[in-house]
Design a protein around this motif. Structure first.
Motif, PDB file in Angstrom:
ATOM      1  N   GLY A  11      73.982  58.619 110.939  1.00  0.00           N
ATOM      2  CA  GLY A  11      73.639  57.685 109.878  1.00  0.00           C
ATOM      3  C   GLY A  11      72.354  58.061 109.157  1.00  0.00           C
ATOM      4  N   LEU A  12      72.166  57.428 108.013  1.00  0.00           N
ATOM      5  CA  LEU A  12      71.064  57.781 107.119  1.00  0.00           C
ATOM      6  C   LEU A  12      69.700  57.519 107.752  1.00  0.00           C
ATOM      7  CD1 LEU A  12      70.087  58.712 104.352  1.00  0.00           C
ATOM      8  CD2 LEU A  12      70.437  56.376 103.498  1.00  0.00           C
ATOM      9  N   SER A  13      69.520  56.375 108.403  1.00  0.00           N
ATOM     10  CA  SER A  13      68.210  56.049 108.965  1.00  0.00           C
ATOM     11  C   SER A  13      67.790  57.049 110.028  1.00  0.00           C
ATOM     12  CB  SER A  13      68.227  54.631 109.544  1.00  0.00           C
ATOM     13  OG  SER A  13      68.263  53.668 108.516  1.00  0.00           O
ATOM     14  N   VAL A  14      68.710  57.421 110.903  1.00  0.00           N
ATOM     15  CA  VAL A  14      68.389  58.396 111.949  1.00  0.00           C
ATOM     16  C   VAL A  14      68.009  59.730 111.316  1.00  0.00           C
ATOM     17  CG1 VAL A  14      69.309  59.679 113.912  1.00  0.00           C
ATOM     18  CG2 VAL A  14      69.813  57.235 113.668  1.00  0.00           C
ATOM     19  N   ALA A  15      68.739  60.126 110.268  1.00  0.00           N
ATOM     20  CA  ALA A  15      68.423  61.377 109.585  1.00  0.00           C
ATOM     21  C   ALA A  15      67.042  61.320 108.934  1.00  0.00           C
ATOM     22  CB  ALA A  15      69.495  61.682 108.535  1.00  0.00           C
ATOM     23  N   ARG A  16      66.710  60.203 108.364  1.00  0.00           N
ATOM     24  CA  ARG A  16      65.390  60.082 107.742  1.00  0.00           C
ATOM     25  C   ARG A  16      64.284  60.105 108.790  1.00  0.00           C
ATOM     26  NH1 ARG A  16      66.612  56.023 102.550  1.00  0.00           N
ATOM     27  NH2 ARG A  16      67.130  57.773 101.162  1.00  0.00           N
ATOM     28  N   ASN A  17      64.507  59.489 109.921  1.00  0.00           N
ATOM     29  CA  ASN A  17      63.520  59.551 111.002  1.00  0.00           C
ATOM     30  C   ASN A  17      63.371  60.976 111.523  1.00  0.00           C
ATOM     31  OD1 ASN A  17      62.851  56.829 110.949  1.00  0.00           O
ATOM     32  ND2 ASN A  17      64.410  56.260 112.451  1.00  0.00           N
ATOM     33  N   ARG A  18      64.483  61.709 111.576  1.00  0.00           N
ATOM     34  CA  ARG A  18      64.409  63.098 112.036  1.00  0.00           C
ATOM     35  C   ARG A  18      63.545  63.908 111.067  1.00  0.00           C
ATOM     36  NH1 ARG A  18      67.972  66.499 114.907  1.00  0.00           N
ATOM     37  NH2 ARG A  18      66.760  68.355 115.531  1.00  0.00           N
ATOM     38  N   GLY A  19      63.730  63.690 109.800  1.00  0.00           N
ATOM     39  CA  GLY A  19      62.915  64.393 108.821  1.00  0.00           C
ATOM     40  C   GLY A  19      61.437  64.062 108.951  1.00  0.00           C
ATOM     41  N   GLU A  28      55.235  55.611 110.951  1.00  0.00           N
ATOM     42  CA  GLU A  28      55.255  55.638 112.415  1.00  0.00           C
ATOM     43  C   GLU A  28      54.778  54.323 113.007  1.00  0.00           C
ATOM     44  OE1 GLU A  28      54.399  60.442 113.015  1.00  0.00           O
ATOM     45  OE2 GLU A  28      52.743  58.986 113.106  1.00  0.00           O
ATOM     46  N   ALA A  29      53.827  53.670 112.339  1.00  0.00           N
ATOM     47  CA  ALA A  29      53.266  52.429 112.863  1.00  0.00           C
ATOM     48  C   ALA A  29      54.299  51.302 112.923  1.00  0.00           C
ATOM     49  CB  ALA A  29      52.069  51.993 112.012  1.00  0.00           C
ATOM     50  N   ILE A  30      55.309  51.336 112.028  1.00  0.00           N
ATOM     51  CA  ILE A  30      56.335  50.286 112.057  1.00  0.00           C
ATOM     52  C   ILE A  30      57.590  50.744 112.792  1.00  0.00           C
ATOM     53  CG2 ILE A  30      55.480  49.247 109.910  1.00  0.00           C
ATOM     54  CD1 ILE A  30      57.924  50.526 108.497  1.00  0.00           C
ATOM     55  N   GLY A  31      57.541  51.926 113.392  1.00  0.00           N
ATOM     56  CA  GLY A  31      58.686  52.416 114.163  1.00  0.00           C
ATOM     57  C   GLY A  31      59.733  53.137 113.352  1.00  0.00           C
ATOM     58  N   GLY A  32      59.394  53.542 112.124  1.00  0.00           N
ATOM     59  CA  GLY A  32      60.321  54.286 111.297  1.00  0.00           C
ATOM     60  C   GLY A  32      61.465  53.435 110.763  1.00  0.00           C
ATOM     61  N   PHE A  33      62.530  54.104 110.341  1.00  0.00           N
ATOM     62  CA  PHE A  33      63.717  53.421 109.836  1.00  0.00           C
ATOM     63  C   PHE A  33      64.546  52.918 111.024  1.00  0.00           C
ATOM     64  CE2 PHE A  33      62.427  56.257 106.469  1.00  0.00           C
ATOM     65  CZ  PHE A  33      62.675  55.555 105.304  1.00  0.00           C
ATOM     66  N   GLN A  34      65.279  51.821 110.803  1.00  0.00           N
ATOM     67  CA  GLN A  34      66.078  51.241 111.865  1.00  0.00           C
ATOM     68  C   GLN A  34      67.501  51.811 111.829  1.00  0.00           C
ATOM     69  OE1 GLN A  34      65.004  47.202 113.277  1.00  0.00           O
ATOM     70  NE2 GLN A  34      64.564  46.793 111.123  1.00  0.00           N
ATOM     71  N   ALA A  35      67.970  52.208 113.013  1.00  0.00           N
ATOM     72  CA  ALA A  35      69.195  53.007 113.111  1.00  0.00           C
ATOM     73  C   ALA A  35      70.439  52.282 112.644  1.00  0.00           C
ATOM     74  CB  ALA A  35      69.386  53.465 114.556  1.00  0.00           C
ATOM     75  N   GLN A  36      70.448  50.950 112.642  1.00  0.00           N
ATOM     76  CA  GLN A  36      71.675  50.242 112.266  1.00  0.00           C
ATOM     77  C   GLN A  36      72.007  50.389 110.778  1.00  0.00           C
ATOM     78  OE1 GLN A  36      68.881  48.812 113.421  1.00  0.00           O
ATOM     79  NE2 GLN A  36      68.528  46.750 112.590  1.00  0.00           N
ATOM     80  N   TYR A  37      71.043  50.831 109.973  1.00  0.00           N
ATOM     81  CA  TYR A  37      71.301  51.029 108.548  1.00  0.00           C
ATOM     82  C   TYR A  37      71.805  52.456 108.361  1.00  0.00           C
ATOM     83  CZ  TYR A  37      68.646  46.728 108.128  1.00  0.00           C
ATOM     84  OH  TYR A  37      68.215  45.429 108.255  1.00  0.00           O
ATOM     85  N   VAL A  38      73.119  52.607 108.456  1.00  0.00           N
ATOM     86  CA  VAL A  38      73.688  53.960 108.488  1.00  0.00           C
ATOM     87  C   VAL A  38      73.949  54.513 107.097  1.00  0.00           C
ATOM     88  CG1 VAL A  38      74.715  53.617 110.758  1.00  0.00           C
ATOM     89  CG2 VAL A  38      76.026  53.020 108.711  1.00  0.00           C
ATOM     90  N   ALA A  39      74.083  53.655 106.069  1.00  0.00           N
ATOM     91  CA  ALA A  39      74.426  54.149 104.739  1.00  0.00           C
ATOM     92  C   ALA A  39      73.579  53.547 103.632  1.00  0.00           C
ATOM     93  CB  ALA A  39      75.903  53.889 104.447  1.00  0.00           C
TER      94      ALA A  39
END
Length: 832
Positions: free
Chosen positions: A371-379, A467-478
Motif C-alpha cells: 500500500g501507499l502509506s507503507v511505501a511512503r514510510n519506506r522512502g 518521524e515524531a508522529i509515527g509516519g504514515f498509517q498503514a491502513q491508508y493503502v491508496a
C-alpha cells in the motif's frame, strides 16, 4: 463603431515571425518551452499628435524604445492601440507589446446595449488587426473599471461581459494571450477565462506587498500572476525611495513566483483626461528622458534560498509504468543543488525496474505490495535529506519545484509545505473532460499562506516531524494518507505552508472508468479517515474543513450580494471575495440523497415526485458544473454534456463508497468539531432587491453621490424615517425603515466626464424579505389549486395583488419625490 485613429490608419504589415509565441503554462509564461519572465515598463498615454495617434513623434519613439531596451526591459505595456511607428520600433528592438484595447469604460455600459455592441466591435477589430503581428504578445481587454461603477452595474454582470470580450478576442487571435487588468478595489473582477491574472498594484511597504502577492496567487489559481502596474511617485517620495522600492519590488516578486511585472512608468510624460499630468512623477526617466537612480540597479534574481537544505524526493509507484518515465525525467531536470530521488516500487507486476535503470541517479527499491502509506514510510526511512518531498508517478515536476518548496521552510514553525498540482494539457477529449471534473486533489487553506491540507502528490515534510508522529498509517493503502498525516502534523503543533510557485503537473485519470474508480477510492478513504478522526466529519459524512477548498472549486465564485466586502457605500480600497458555506439550496439534492428520495417515491408509487427529484438533482449538477474551475482548454457541446453527467454521478459514487465503508468499519462522525470553524463574517441577505426606478443628474461643479447621500440622510431624518447604512456587504447605500418586511433603498454612482463634470445615477430599490416572497408564492399556489371549487378565493387573491401593487406604486412615488428634493438642495440637475 468606436473609432480609433491608429486602428483605422495603420496599414497591413508583413506576417513575419521573429518572435516565438508567448504561452501561459501553469504558473509561468514560456517561450519555446523555456520559462520567460515578462520584464515590462508602461509607455503612455501621450498627448495626441496631429494625426490622432497617442504616441510621440517617430524619432522620439524610436529613441525611447532603444532606451527601454538598453535599460533591460523586454516588454512594453501600451494603453492605446499601436501605430506603425510603435510596431516597427518594437520589432527593431526585440520588444514585445502588451496591448491595452481602450473603450468607454467610465460610464454605465451595461445599461446601454448599443454601447456594448460598439465595445465588442472594438475588441473584434483590434484582435483581428494585430493577430498576426509577431511582437504583440497579448491583449488587455479592459483596465480598472471604477469600483463604484462595477458595484452599480452588479459585479457578476460585469465579469460575464469581460469574459465575453475575452472570448471575442480569442476567436480573432487564438495565438495571443488575453486578460483584464484589475486592481485591489475590484479584485473580484477576474474573468474565469483569462490566460493570466493581471493586477495593477501600488503598495509602498515590502511586508504589505508580500502578503498581498500571496493572496493574488490564490486568486490566480493555476494561472500565471502578472503585476501590470507598479510604481512610486518621485514627486511625493523622492528619487532614492523610488530606486529602493523598485529593488525590493523585484526581489519580492521573484520570491513569490510572479510571472511578470510592468513598472509604471517609463517617463514622467503623461496625458490623461484632456490634460498633461504634472503633479505626479512616476517615470524612470524625466520628461526630457534623463535617467533616474532607479534605472541603474542590479535586478538580476538572486538565490531564493541562501543555504538550500538537502531534500529527498520520494516517488511511490504501483503499476504506474505509463507515466513513470516522464516523472523521473522531470526530476532529473530540477534546478536545485542538493537533492536525491528515491523510487519505491510497491510490488508492481509491471517491469518498473527497467524504467528505473534508465535513470542511474535514481535509487530504486522494491517491496512487496503493502500500500501507499507503507511505501511512503519506506522512502522516508531511506531518505538522507532533512526534508522529504513526495510526488506521484503521474506527476511532472516543474524545474524549480524544489527551489520554491525550500522557501516554505524558512521558519521552524512550518513542518510541511506544498504547492499547486495542475493538470497538463489533455491528450484526448475524454481526458479533457476528466481533468475538468470535480473531485481532483485540492489544497485547503486556512488563510492566504497557511494550509489545512496539502495533497500528497505535492507534499514536503520535515523528516523529524514525520518521524515524531509515527509516519504514515498503514491502513491508508491508496488514498487518504495525505489528509491523515496533515491533520496529525497539525495536532502535534506544526503548521503547513502553501507555496504557489512549487507546482507540479498532475495527470488526471485517462478514462471515465478510471475516474470513477478514483472517486470510489476517495470515498472509501473518507470512511477510514472518519474512523480515525470522527471530529472532522459532519452528520452526513462530509469532511468539516475549517479552511477554504482550492483546486476543483471556482476561482471566481458567484458575485452575489453578501459575497464581496465593498467597504461602506462601496468605498473600500481593498474589496475582496469572502467564501461562505452553502451557496444554493440545491446542494441538498446532490449525492445519494436524491437517489434515496427517488427510490422512496417509486416505492410509494409517486412517479411525478421521483421525476421532480431527478430534475432537481440535474439542476444541482448544472449549478455545480458552473462553479468548477474554468479549464485552460475549450470543451465542445458533447464534452460539456459529459462533464454535466460526471457532476451528477460523481457525488453518488463517492458518497456511496463512504457510506459502505462507514458500515463496514463502524465509523461514525462525532457530535461536535474539535476546532470549530469561525462564524462567517457576514450572513447572506434576508431580502431581495427589486429596482423601481432610476434617475440621472448632471452637475458641472464637482457635486456627486457623496453630497446627495448627505442630503438624503438629512431629508429622512427630518421626516423621522429610520435608516440603515451599508456597512460594506450590501448592494445599496441607504435603506429606509430597514426592519419592515418591505423597505425602500437607494444605490448611487457618479460617472466622471472630465474636469468637474459629473453624472450621478440614483436607483430606487424595493427590498422584500424572502419569507414574504416564499409565503406569497405558496399562497398563490394554494389558491390556484382551490380556485375552481372556491372561486371567491381567486377574487380575494386578485384584490390582494392589486392592493400590494398600489402600495408599491405609492411607495415609489413618495421616495421618488424625496430623491428629487434632495438633489435640488445640492444643485443637481435632472438629466433625461
Amino acid at each position: 463603431m468606436l473609432e480609433s485613429p491608429s486602428l483605422l490608419m495603420l496599414p497591413s504589415l508583413p506576417a513575419s515571425h521573429p518572435f516565438s509565441p508567448l504561452v501561459a503554462s501553469g504558473k509561468w509564461l514560456r517561450v519555446d518551452g523555456d520559462k520567460w519572465n515578462l520584464h515590462g515598463v508602461s509607455y503612455g498615454p501621450f498627448r495626441p499628435r496631429e494625426d490622432g495617434a497617442s504616441f510621440p513623434a517617430p524619432e522620439r519613439l524610436a529613441a525611447d524604445f532603444q532606451q527601454i531596451r538598453r535599460l533591460g526591459f523586454n516588454t512594453v505595456r501600451l494603453y492605446d492601440l499601436p501605430t506603425e511607428d510603435v510596431l516597427e520600433g518594437a520589432e527593431a528592438e526585440g520588444l514585445r507589446l502588451l496591448v491595452g484595447i481602450p473603450w468607454t469604460d467610465h460610464v454605465d455600459f451595461m445599461h446601454d446595449g448599443a454601447l456594448r455592441q460598439q465595445i465588442e466591435q472594438t475588441i473584434t477589430d483590434a484582435a483581428r488587426r494585430f493577430r498576426d503581428v509577431p511582437c504583440v504578445a497579448g491583449f488587455l481587454v479592459g483596465n480598472e473599471i471604477e469600483k463604484n461603477l462595477a458595484r452599480w452595474m452588479e459585479p457578476g454582470r460585469v465579469r460575464r461581459f469581460l469574459e465575453g470580450l475575452i472570448e471575442i478576442g480569442r476567436r480573432e487571435a487564438p495565438a495571443k494571450l488575453f486578460s483584464y487588468a484589475t486592481y485591489p478595489s475590484t479584485e473580484y473582477l477576474v474573468p474565469s477565462n483569462v490566460d493570466f491574472l493581471a493586477v495593477n498594484l501600488y503598495l509602498e511597504h515590502p511586508a504589505a506587498l508580500e502578503s498581498y502577492l500571496q493572496r493574488l496567487q490564490n486568486l490566480a489559481g493555476d494561472k500565471p500572476l502578472v503585476i501590470t502596474e507598479f510604481g512610486l511617485d518621485v514627486a511625493a517620495h523622492g528619487e532614492q525611495a523610488q530606486a529602493e522600492t523598485r529593488a525590493w519590488f523585484h526581489r519580492l516578486c521573484h520570491r513569490n513566483a510572479v510571472a511578470g511585472t510592468v513598472w509604471f512608468s517609463f517617463t514622467d510624460e503623461w496625458f490623461r483626461g484632456g490634460d498633461d499630468i504634472t503633479r505626479w512623477s512616476f517615470g524612470l526617466v524625466t520628461t526630457d528622458r534623463q535617467e533616474r537612480a532607479a534605472c541603474h540597479l542590479d535586478l538580476s534574481p538572486g538565490p531564493l534560498v541562501d543555504n538550500p537544505p538537502r531534500i529527498s524526493v520520494v516517488v511511490c509507484t504501483w503499476n504506474g509504468g505509463a507515466t513513470l518515465a516522464d516523472c523521473l525525467s522531470s526530476l532529473q531536470k530540477l534546478r536545485y543543488p542538493n537533492f536525491e530521488v528515491l523510487l519505491i516500487d510497491d510490488g508492481s507486476t509491471q517491469d518498473i525496474a527497467a524504467i528505473a535503470h534508465r535513470f542511474p541517479s535514481v535509487l530504486y527499491v522494491r517491496q512487496d505490495h503493502a500500500g501507499l502509506s507503507v511505501a511512503r514510510n519506506r522512502g522516508a526511512s531511506l531518505a538522507t535529506g532533512e526534508i522529504v518531498a513526495y510526488t506521484d508517478d503521474d506527476c511532472i515536476a516543474d524545474e524549480d519545484w524544489l527551489t520554491h518548496l525550500a522557501t516554505g521552510f524558512d521558519d521552524p514553525q512550518w513542518v510541511a509545505a506544498g504547492g499547486p498540482n495542475i493538470p497538463p494539457r489533455p491528450r484526448n477529449r475524454t481526458e479533457a473532460v476528466v481533468a475538468a471534473a470535480p473531485g481532483a486533489p485540492a489544497h485547503v487553506l486556512l488563510n492566504d499562506i497557511e494550509a489545512e491540507h496539502l495533497p500528497g502528490c505535492n507534499l514536503a515534510i520535515r523528516k523529524r516531524a514525520l518521524e515524531a508522529i509515527g509516519g504514515f498509517q498503514a491502513q491508508y493503502v491508496a488514498a487518504g494518507d495525505d489528509v491523515d498525516v496533515c491533520w496529525r502534523l497539525q495536532q502535534a503543533g506544526g503548521k503547513l505552508r502553501f507555496v504557489p510557485g512549487a507546482m507540479v503537473w498532475h495527470h488526471r485519470r485517462y478514462s471515465i472508468q478510471a475516474y470513477f474508480r478514483q472517486q470510489a477510492g476517495y470515498g472509501r478513504a473518507e470512511a477510514l479517515l472518519m474512523k480515525d478522526h470522527p471530529e472532522r466529519f459532519g452528520a452526513l459524512g462530509g469532511a468539516r474543513w475549517i479552511g477554504g477548498i482550492y483546486g476543483d472549486r471556482a476561482v471566481a465564485p458567484p458575485l452575489d450580494e453578501g459575497s464581496i466586502y465593498h467597504g461602506p457605500q462601496g468605498e473600500g480600497l481593498f474589496q475582496g471575495i469572502y467564501r461562505q458555506g452553502l451557496r444554493c439550496w440545491l446542494d441538498w439534492t446532490g449525492g445519494v440523497i436524491w437517489v434515496a428520495l427517488v427510490l422512496g417515491a417509486l416505492v410509494a408509487q409517486c412517479p411525478s415526485t421521483a421525476a421532480v427529484v431527478i430534475a432537481l438533482s440535474w439542476l444541482q449538477a448544472a449549478y455545480r458544473q458552473r462553479l468548477l474551475t474554468h479549464p485552460p482548454f475549450s470543451l465542445g457541446t458533447s464534452e460539456s454534456l459529459l462533464l454535466l453527467g460526471l457532476c451528477w454521478i460523481q457525488p453518488v459514487v463517492r458518497e456511496w463508497k463512504r457510506l459502505v465503508g462507514m458500515v463496514q468499519l463502524g465509523a461514525r462522525p462525532a457530535g461536535s468539531h474539535a476546532n470549530p470553524p469561525p462564524n462567517p463574517v457576514v450572513r447572506r441577505p434576508s431580502k431581495v432587491s427589486i429596482p423601481l426606478l432610476e434617475l440621472c443628474f448632471w452637475n458641472e461643479v464637482g457635486v456627486g453621490r457623496t453630497q446627495w447621500l448627505d442630503a438624503m440622510r438629512r431629508h429622512l431624518a427630518q421626516k423621522n424615517i429610520p435608516i440603515r447604512e451599508d456597512q460594506g456587504w450590501r448592494l445599496f447605500d441607504l435603506e429606509a425603515v430597514p426592519h419592515h418586511i418591505i423597505s425602500p433603498a437607494f444605490l448611487t454612482v457618479t460617472e466622471y466626464h472630465g474636469e468637474r463634470q459629473r453624472l450621478t445615477r440614483i436607483k430606487l430599490l424595493m427590498r422584500i424579505q424572502w419569507r414574504l416572497i416564499f409565503g406569497v408564492t405558496a399562497l398563490l399556489g394554494l389558491v390556484g389549486l382551490l380556485a375552481h371549487p372556491h372561486p371567491l378565493l381567486a377574487d380575494l387573491a386578485t384584490l390582494s395583488i392589486l392592493g400590494l401593487s398600489t402600495f408599491i406604486w405609492a411607495l415609489r412615488q413618495r421616495f421618488k419625490r424625496m430623491i428629487l428634493d434632495a438633489a435640488k438642495l445640492i444643485g443637481l440637475e435632472v438629466k433625461s
